[in-house]
Every structure is written in structure tokens, then in C-alpha cells.
Design a protein around this motif. Sequence first.
Motif, PDB file in Angstrom:
ATOM      1  N   LEU A   1      44.063  39.955  50.786  1.00 23.11           N
ATOM      2  CA  LEU A   1      45.443  39.506  50.970  1.00 23.11           C
ATOM      3  C   LEU A   1      46.129  39.259  49.634  1.00 23.11           C
ATOM      4  N   GLY A   2      45.379  38.792  48.642  1.00 29.89           N
ATOM      5  CA  GLY A   2      45.937  38.630  47.297  1.00 29.89           C
ATOM      6  C   GLY A   2      46.338  39.966  46.692  1.00 29.89           C
ATOM      7  N   GLU A   3      45.476  40.973  46.884  1.00 24.97           N
ATOM      8  CA  GLU A   3      45.809  42.320  46.418  1.00 24.97           C
ATOM      9  C   GLU A   3      47.113  42.810  47.053  1.00 24.97           C
ATOM     10  N   GLN A   4      47.209  42.653  48.355  1.00 23.99           N
ATOM     11  CA  GLN A   4      48.383  43.123  49.077  1.00 23.99           C
ATOM     12  C   GLN A   4      49.655  42.398  48.615  1.00 23.99           C
ATOM     13  N   ALA A   5      49.527  41.119  48.324  1.00 26.69           N
ATOM     14  CA  ALA A   5      50.685  40.357  47.849  1.00 26.69           C
ATOM     15  C   ALA A   5      51.182  40.888  46.505  1.00 26.69           C
ATOM     16  N   LEU A   6      50.257  41.273  45.622  1.00 27.99           N
ATOM     17  CA  LEU A   6      50.657  41.848  44.341  1.00 27.99           C
ATOM     18  C   LEU A   6      51.335  43.202  44.543  1.00 27.99           C
ATOM     19  N   ARG A   7      50.773  44.028  45.408  1.00 30.32           N
ATOM     20  CA  ARG A   7      51.384  45.335  45.670  1.00 30.32           C
ATOM     21  C   ARG A   7      52.803  45.165  46.222  1.00 30.32           C
ATOM     22  N   ARG A   8      52.964  44.200  47.117  1.00 28.47           N
ATOM     23  CA  ARG A   8      54.284  43.962  47.709  1.00 28.47           C
ATOM     24  C   ARG A   8      55.271  43.475  46.652  1.00 28.47           C
ATOM     25  N   ALA A   9      54.868  42.543  45.808  1.00 29.07           N
ATOM     26  CA  ALA A   9      55.761  42.011  44.777  1.00 29.07           C
ATOM     27  C   ALA A   9      56.147  43.096  43.777  1.00 29.07           C
ATOM     28  N   ALA A  10      55.177  43.955  43.430  1.00 27.38           N
ATOM     29  CA  ALA A  10      55.456  45.019  42.461  1.00 27.38           C
ATOM     30  C   ALA A  10      56.487  46.009  42.997  1.00 27.38           C
ATOM     31  N   SER A  11      56.575  46.140  44.315  1.00 27.33           N
ATOM     32  CA  SER A  11      57.549  47.072  44.895  1.00 27.33           C
ATOM     33  C   SER A  11      58.986  46.618  44.672  1.00 27.33           C
ATOM     34  N   THR A  12      59.171  45.365  44.266  1.00 25.40           N
ATOM     35  CA  THR A  12      60.521  44.846  44.004  1.00 25.40           C
ATOM     36  C   THR A  12      60.908  44.949  42.534  1.00 25.40           C
ATOM     37  N   ASN A  13      59.974  45.415  41.689  1.00 25.38           N
ATOM     38  CA  ASN A  13      60.245  45.534  40.255  1.00 25.38           C
ATOM     39  C   ASN A  13      59.626  46.834  39.752  1.00 25.38           C
ATOM     40  N   GLU A  14      60.439  47.831  39.554  1.00 27.60           N
ATOM     41  CA  GLU A  14      59.934  49.163  39.183  1.00 27.60           C
ATOM     42  C   GLU A  14      59.293  49.195  37.810  1.00 27.60           C
ATOM     43  N   ASN A  15      59.542  48.168  36.995  1.00 27.24           N
ATOM     44  CA  ASN A  15      58.979  48.145  35.635  1.00 27.24           C
ATOM     45  C   ASN A  15      57.637  47.433  35.551  1.00 27.24           C
ATOM     46  N   LEU A  16      57.184  46.868  36.663  1.00 26.23           N
ATOM     47  CA  LEU A  16      55.940  46.099  36.644  1.00 26.23           C
ATOM     48  C   LEU A  16      54.750  47.008  36.954  1.00 26.23           C
ATOM     49  N   ASN A  17      53.885  47.173  35.961  1.00 19.89           N
ATOM     50  CA  ASN A  17      52.626  47.904  36.140  1.00 19.89           C
ATOM     51  C   ASN A  17      51.529  46.914  36.535  1.00 19.89           C
ATOM     52  N   TYR A  18      50.534  47.401  37.271  1.00 21.68           N
ATOM     53  CA  TYR A  18      49.416  46.498  37.576  1.00 21.68           C
ATOM     54  C   TYR A  18      48.129  47.288  37.722  1.00 21.68           C
ATOM     55  N   VAL A  19      47.022  46.573  37.514  1.00 23.88           N
ATOM     56  CA  VAL A  19      45.686  47.096  37.792  1.00 23.88           C
ATOM     57  C   VAL A  19      44.924  46.021  38.554  1.00 23.88           C
ATOM     58  N   ILE A  20      44.418  46.379  39.721  1.00 25.45           N
ATOM     59  CA  ILE A  20      43.543  45.513  40.506  1.00 25.45           C
ATOM     60  C   ILE A  20      42.117  45.994  40.275  1.00 25.45           C
ATOM     61  N   LEU A  21      41.315  45.163  39.651  1.00 26.67           N
ATOM     62  CA  LEU A  21      39.932  45.532  39.337  1.00 26.67           C
ATOM     63  C   LEU A  21      38.990  44.905  40.364  1.00 26.67           C
ATOM     64  N   ARG A  22      38.411  45.735  41.196  1.00 23.93           N
ATOM     65  CA  ARG A  22      37.430  45.256  42.174  1.00 23.93           C
ATOM     66  C   ARG A  22      36.046  45.309  41.543  1.00 23.93           C
ATOM     67  N   ALA A  23      35.614  44.158  41.060  1.00 24.59           N
ATOM     68  CA  ALA A  23      34.340  44.098  40.342  1.00 24.59           C
ATOM     69  C   ALA A  23      33.171  44.125  41.316  1.00 24.59           C
ATOM     70  N   GLY A  24      32.156  44.885  40.974  1.00 20.89           N
ATOM     71  CA  GLY A  24      30.961  44.986  41.808  1.00 20.89           C
ATOM     72  C   GLY A  24      29.732  44.485  41.093  1.00 20.89           C
ATOM     73  N   GLY A  25      29.186  43.344  41.535  1.00 19.44           N
ATOM     74  CA  GLY A  25      27.940  42.817  40.974  1.00 19.44           C
ATOM     75  C   GLY A  25      28.121  42.279  39.575  1.00 19.44           C
ATOM     76  N   LEU A  26      28.140  40.965  39.385  1.00 20.92           N
ATOM     77  CA  LEU A  26      28.430  40.377  38.076  1.00 20.92           C
ATOM     78  C   LEU A  26      27.271  39.502  37.626  1.00 20.92           C
ATOM     79  N   ASN A  27      26.819  39.730  36.387  1.00 23.39           N
ATOM     80  CA  ASN A  27      25.720  38.969  35.800  1.00 23.39           C
ATOM     81  C   ASN A  27      26.118  38.451  34.429  1.00 23.39           C
ATOM     82  N   THR A  28      25.481  37.372  34.006  1.00 18.63           N
ATOM     83  CA  THR A  28      25.647  36.960  32.616  1.00 18.63           C
ATOM     84  C   THR A  28      25.009  38.025  31.731  1.00 18.63           C
ATOM     85  N   ASP A  29      25.474  38.121  30.504  1.00 22.33           N
ATOM     86  CA  ASP A  29      24.921  39.139  29.604  1.00 22.33           C
ATOM     87  C   ASP A  29      23.432  38.912  29.360  1.00 22.33           C
ATOM     88  N   GLU A  30      23.030  37.643  29.307  1.00 22.74           N
ATOM     89  CA  GLU A  30      21.633  37.326  29.050  1.00 22.74           C
ATOM     90  C   GLU A  30      20.748  37.803  30.209  1.00 22.74           C
TER      91      GLU A  30
END
Length: 361
Positions: free
Chosen positions: A185-214
Motif C-alpha cells: 500500500l505504501g508503494e501504491q501511495a507513492l505511485r499515485r502521488a507521483a502521477s500528480t507531478n510529472e517531474n518527480l522520479n522514483y525508485v521502489i527497491l524491493r529488497a530480498g533477504g538482508l544480512n549484516t555485512d559481518e
Amino acid sequence: QASLFYAIIAIPPLHASHSFSCKEMALLLLLPLLLCTNALQPTALLTGATGRTGQIVTNLLLDQGFRCNIFCRNVQRAREIFPENSNVAFLQGDLSNRDDIHAAFTAAKQEKLSHVVYMAGGEDADYKCVSYKAVAAYAEEAAECKTMSNFVVVSTAWATKPYSIASLLFNSLYTDTVPMASYYLGEQALRRAASTNENLNYVILRAGGLNTDENYAKKYPDAVSMELTYQQGDNFDFLGIAGRPGMARSQLANAIVSAMNVEGRYTVEVTGSGTVDRTDSSVYERLVQDEAVVALNNENEIYDAHLAAIKQLKNTAIAANLTGIALVALCGWIQGIFLALSIDVAIIFVWSIFFANKKTL
């Protein structure tokens, strides 16, 4: 601004008979450059900057010359993490308070806000607030900001798949805030808001599996030397590279920074074990941009879809447990438990193959 001030006051009043020294000539020649540099410095508003991934991102942005406005609840802790730096400002507030968010944007706009990096979240967060409502508020504020150019938000893989094993496990832990539905729903809200501003670029990064570097280096030494994997369609396999080994926090941090100036609107999955350099943004040239979202989904329907999947999993688990009890009664403890565990493994395998993609949102 300080360097500009001192440059100006260092030049004495000019008279017709005044002859310039080398120092004065140098200052006059540098004055336009100082003005230009001050005007062009990119300014980012960050959430989650004090988190483990956020700290890496913030330091990378500072190294690239960004001015970083850090939205945080605990300013004292943030100051301890980021020692005195003229390019860091702290904006105290809570993501559950819309007035605090508006005030943060108002303050950042004074610095000609150009970027938003939304990284808030993590274990025990109020996902409905942090991953949905606050993202929507940030997106709406960003869309109304004339100087804004790019918005990067960290989401999660499997957000559109209520029946995936990852969604079921995650949602089962937090049934009151249903994190995977909230991310979507957060993703969709950003897509909807961006449709009202043609100059707004966005990237939604869907991260898969996150670990500490160690932990990543310790558990998956072969994966450390590898780079990033990007794809689209929310098609990561939970039993594949996105589940294990996933990615290190430093890899995600670099993926965030590399997306900062991407032109266009993209939703991508990202994890490790790939060949794309973590600083390479040209990968987006080979990806497909999002379609515009004019109307938002009914949020109750989205939450209900995820909760229905959890209910079905619980019913399956109850049936499996009852079968296990019957097997123990018929075959004895050792053989019965062995058979029951075998059934559980078979259920997980069959579910991951045949049901994980059911009801994609």
C-alpha cells in the motif's frame, strides 16, 4: 554559505583608482563558482538514517556532496551517530504525526530539497504507520515540492504475494499491522502521488533477504565477491538467492545511492549473488517503467487478502498437526514423528511450488 560570506567581506570597497591584488582577483573569479556550488548542492531528506543500512547510505551521500536532513525521533542519538558536520541537519519528529512530516518538508524546502530517501522500518515497527501511512504522507509532500527530483523508498520482495512463504511468515508475526500488505500500500501511495507531478522520479527497491555485512561474510563467503541481482515482477523465489544468501546491508545501501538520480519511475527487486555492480545505475535503462496509478486500491481488501492467506496456512497447519498426532498413535513416537515431519516438509514444498503465486495483487 559561510565560505561565500567570508569571500564577500574579504573584498574591500572598490574605487576607480583601486588596483586589485592577486588575492582579490582570485576571490572575484571564484565568487560565481561559490554561488553556483551553493545553489547546486543536492539536498536529501532521509528517514531511517540512524538504522544500520541508513547509516551507510547517509555517509555515502555525504561523501558525494549531499546535504542530509535527517528526520528522527531521538536527535541526541542521531548526533552521536553523525558527529558535527555542516552538511547534516536534524529534524525531530515522529512518522505517526503528519504535522511533524509537514514541518520536516518545510524545513528541508529552505535548503531546496531535491531528494527523499525513505528507509524507515525494521523489526517491531508499526508497519501500517511506517510502511504505509507515513510513506503516503511523504509522497504527497514530495509531489507538492517544486524542487523535488527523486524519491527512493525501500520496500520488500513478495509484497504482492500474500501466499508466498515469506509473506506468510512475516505477516504471521505481526498480524495487527500486516507488514507485507502495508509495504504494498505504501508503494501504491507513492505511485499515485507521483502521477500528480510529472517531474518527480522514483525508485521502489524491493529488497530480498538482508544480512549484516559481518554475518553475510561469515555465512556466505562465496557470495561476498558477487554483486547485485535486479529483476521485476515480484518473482524472487523464497527458496532461491533472495532467501539465501540474500544480500549484505552495504550492498543494499549502494543500490539505494545508485538509484538517487535515476530518471523515470521504477519498481525493482534487488538482492545479491548477481553480476550488476552495486554502484551501476545504468541497469535501469534495461528495465520497464511503472504504469501510472490514478486510483488507489481499497486498503481493506489488500489487508483482507493477506489475512485470508494466513488463515488458510493456519488451517493447513492444524490439519497437519492432527495428522501427526494420528501417526504417532498408530506408529509409535519415533516413526510417527518422523512421518509427521516428512508431511510438514512436503506441505512447505508443495505450497512454495503451487500456491506461492496465488492471488498476486
